[in-house]
Design an enzyme around this catalytic site. Structure first.
Site, PDB file in Angstrom:
ATOM      1  N   GLY A 249      -4.167   4.994   1.222  1.00 59.84           N
ATOM      2  CA  GLY A 249      -4.513   5.571   2.520  1.00 59.84           C
ATOM      3  C   GLY A 249      -5.571   4.832   3.302  1.00 59.84           C
ATOM      4  O   GLY A 249      -5.954   5.272   4.387  1.00 59.84           O
ATOM      5  N   GLU A 291      -4.324   3.276  -5.017  1.00 60.85           N
ATOM      6  CA  GLU A 291      -2.993   2.762  -4.676  1.00 60.85           C
ATOM      7  C   GLU A 291      -2.902   2.277  -3.236  1.00 60.85           C
ATOM      8  O   GLU A 291      -2.188   2.859  -2.421  1.00 60.85           O
ATOM      9  CB  GLU A 291      -1.962   3.875  -4.847  1.00 60.85           C
ATOM     10  N   ARG A 294      -0.766  -0.340   2.621  1.00 59.70           N
ATOM     11  CA  ARG A 294      -1.019  -0.932   3.935  1.00 59.70           C
ATOM     12  C   ARG A 294      -2.173  -1.939   3.907  1.00 59.70           C
ATOM     13  O   ARG A 294      -2.098  -3.004   4.512  1.00 59.70           O
ATOM     14  CB  ARG A 294      -1.376   0.203   4.902  1.00 59.70           C
ATOM     15  N   ARG A 331       8.131   2.032  13.858  1.00 57.16           N
ATOM     16  CA  ARG A 331       6.873   2.788  13.821  1.00 57.16           C
ATOM     17  C   ARG A 331       6.411   3.272  15.198  1.00 57.16           C
ATOM     18  O   ARG A 331       5.742   4.286  15.298  1.00 57.16           O
ATOM     19  CB  ARG A 331       5.765   1.983  13.126  1.00 57.16           C
ATOM     20  N   CYS A 362      20.881   0.306  21.399  1.00 61.45           N
ATOM     21  CA  CYS A 362      21.487   1.113  22.441  1.00 61.45           C
ATOM     22  C   CYS A 362      20.829   2.488  22.449  1.00 61.45           C
ATOM     23  O   CYS A 362      21.421   3.477  22.013  1.00 61.45           O
ATOM     24  CB  CYS A 362      22.975   1.211  22.165  1.00 61.45           C
TER      25      CYS A 362
HETATM   26  N1  LLP Z   1       0.236   6.385  -2.929  1.00 59.54           N
HETATM   27  C1  LLP Z   1       1.081   7.369  -2.567  1.00 59.54           C
HETATM   28  C2  LLP Z   1       1.403   8.425  -3.510  1.00 59.54           C
HETATM   29  C3  LLP Z   1       1.642   7.370  -1.276  1.00 59.54           C
HETATM   30  O1  LLP Z   1       2.455   8.349  -0.920  1.00 59.54           O
HETATM   31  C4  LLP Z   1       1.319   6.309  -0.371  1.00 59.54           C
HETATM   32  C5  LLP Z   1       1.898   6.275   0.964  1.00 59.54           C
HETATM   33  C6  LLP Z   1       0.450   5.294  -0.817  1.00 59.54           C
HETATM   34  C7  LLP Z   1      -0.079   5.366  -2.101  1.00 59.54           C
HETATM   35  C8  LLP Z   1       0.064   4.130   0.048  1.00 59.54           C
HETATM   36  O2  LLP Z   1      -0.598   4.498   1.203  1.00 59.54           O
HETATM   37  P1  LLP Z   1      -1.278   3.369   2.140  1.00 59.54           P
HETATM   38  O3  LLP Z   1      -2.407   2.745   1.374  1.00 59.54           O
HETATM   39  O4  LLP Z   1      -0.234   2.375   2.463  1.00 59.54           O
HETATM   40  O5  LLP Z   1      -1.730   4.125   3.321  1.00 59.54           O
HETATM   41  N2  LLP Z   1       5.493   5.176   6.901  1.00 59.54           N
HETATM   42  C9  LLP Z   1       4.120   5.499   7.240  1.00 59.54           C
HETATM   43  C10 LLP Z   1       3.237   5.537   6.015  1.00 59.54           C
HETATM   44  C11 LLP Z   1       3.723   6.480   4.946  1.00 59.54           C
HETATM   45  C12 LLP Z   1       2.845   6.436   3.721  1.00 59.54           C
HETATM   46  C13 LLP Z   1       3.479   7.152   2.595  1.00 59.54           C
HETATM   47  N3  LLP Z   1       2.740   7.122   1.384  1.00 59.54           N
HETATM   48  C14 LLP Z   1       3.636   4.479   8.257  1.00 59.54           C
HETATM   49  O6  LLP Z   1       4.415   3.619   8.680  1.00 59.54           O
HETATM   50  O7  LLP Z   1       2.485   4.546   8.714  1.00 59.54           O
END
Ligand code: LLP
Length: 432
Positions: A249, A291, A294, A331, A362
């Protein structure tokens, strides 16, 4: 100068990534194309690992959340960098295993893993299965017995924190499809069930409070809530949960005006909370996992397009159409996500032209960015959308039967293809 350190302006006045001219990349590999700087990804992996090492000693680990960008090469890079992997489907697991990723360092997530996916996880000996619900817990116990194996699990808990509201509401997130609720006693019951079930070994608990988070406070609060739970579970069952996975996150910069908290600050503060609060509660400091998805790949990637029609609608707006769109970057359509857009072959010029960058699908809503400031462009120019490394390739679709772009990895000024461009034959290969 740009949102990512791997991007520079070269002597030709072109945008460069990892020392490689993006205009040359576009002419060598075609557009649209995703382009990543490998050294930036490696630097991010190392920065997270170093920070976990510094804050937790040997008592922590970084998992790359592969949903952000999954292909064999990123699995190889993360494997070489000593990271573990978070996978969330049979497809991500298959990709990681095909890349030779050590299954013991793979954590399998998901709120509705299929029978086939659980079998795949057990057959391949993944390190941990993150169990989402009681149905899955019982199902896994039966399956593990059939395989004569013990499934090492974490339980996914909803800590009741909504990180997307500024004064995070502690009960808001009970309405989520993910995990066991704390408030209702469901999570405690899951611990008791896990301890009773055959062929299940309860290693830890997991939570994930959201994505693209800029504040530290919700993370700190999540750590406290989870430690409270570990202490409560110890008091009720006598069993001490050893692992605490705090999810991902960590926010990144999409626009220059974005001010995400440096993750070192997060690590510092949250680790202080974990060490001191576990002491206060009389539980051992758990093994901590994080984890990031991004934050490892987001700013390391860009997308290159070729400009087609430029349509000025007097007194309305100017549409600049590119040869990609919502298929390779959904996005903006989904979340109105903001991006910086640069004309790669005119990068030294002023960005004083206001444009709406549209895709070729389209669909009127197929936009990449509205009212964005770019250099004045004309057909044939190369447009770069920055910070597209996370959740672009991984969320791409074939809408309108458009082939998905290739992924080009640049290292030390040398580009190479790590995912080939899709072909029409591949688009139709499963059609009968
Ligand atoms: N761990 C778990 C259990 C998760 O569900 C996620 C992301 C992460 C780690 C990694 O989160 P990050 O560090 O990448 O924020 N499609 C959306 C983002 C969805 C994230 C889902 N889970 C977007 O394009 O912003």
């Amino acid at each position: 100068m740009y949102v990512s350190d791997c991007l520079t302006l070269n002597e030709k006045g072109h945008l460069a990534i990892g020392g490689c001219d993006t205009v040359d990349i576009a002419s060598a590999f075609g557009t649209p194309a995703y382009v990543y700087d490998e050294n930036e990804i490696i630097a991010n992996c190392r920065a997270f690992s170093k920070s976990v090492e510094r804050c937790y000693g040997g008592n922590g680990m970084v998992l790359y959340a592969s949903k952000a960008f999954c292909c064999k090469e990123i699995c190889r890079i993360c494997g070489r960098e000593g990271l573990g992997l978070d996978v969330v489907s049979g497809g991500e697991l298959f990709t990681a295993l095909s890349a030779g990723f050590d299954p013991r360092r793979i954590y399998f997530h998901g709120n509705n893993k299929t029978h086939a996916e659980l079998c795949q996880a057990l057959e391949n000996g993944v390190g941990r299965i993150v169990v989402d619900n009681i149905f899955e817990l019982r199902h896994l116990s039966e399956l593990a017995a059939r395989y004569v194996k013990t499934a090492e699990i974490l339980l996914r808990i909803k800590p009741g924190i909504d990180a997307h509201t500024h004064d995070f509401i502690k009960t808001g997130q009970i309405d989520s499809k993910f995990g066991f609720a704390l408030e209702t006693g469901e999570a405690m019951q899951a611990v008791k069930t896990a301890l009773q079930l055959e062929n299940i070994s309860l290693a830890g608990v997991h939570c994930h409070i959201g994505s693209q988070i800029f504040d530290i406070d919700p993370f700190e609060l999540a750590a406290r809530v989870m430690l409270d739970f570990i202490a409560a579970a110890k008091a009720e069952t006598g069993f001490e949960i050893r692992e605490l996975n705090l999810g991902g996150g960590f926010g990144i910069q999409y626009l220059k005006s974005d001010r995400p908290t440096p993750f070192e600050d997060y690590m510092e503060k949250v680790s202080e909370v974990i060490k001191s609060y576990s002491g206060q509660l009389g539980v051992k400091t758990p093994f901590v996992l994080i984890e990031p998805g991004r934050a490892i790949v987001g700013a390391a990637g860009i997308t290159l397009y070729t400009v087609g029609a430029v349509k000025e609608i007097p007194d309305v707006r100017t549409y600049v159409s590119v040869d990609g769109g919502m298929g390779d970057n959904p996005r903006y359509v989904l979340y109105q996500s903001r991006y910086e857009v640069v004309c790669a072959n005119k990068a030294a010029e002023k960005r004083d032209f206001t444009a709406t960058v549209a895709g070729k699908c389209c669909e009127s809503g197929d936009l990449i960015q509205e009212w964005t400031h770019i250099q004045p462009v004309e057909p044939g120019d190369i447009l770069a959308v920055l910070s597209t490394g996370a959740y672009n390739y991984s969320m791409a679709s074939n809408y309108n039967r458009i082939c998905r772009p290739p992924v080009i990895m640049v290292k030390d000024g040398q580009p190479r293809v790590v995912v080939k461009r899709e072909t029409f034959e591949q688009l139709t290969q499963n059609d009968i």
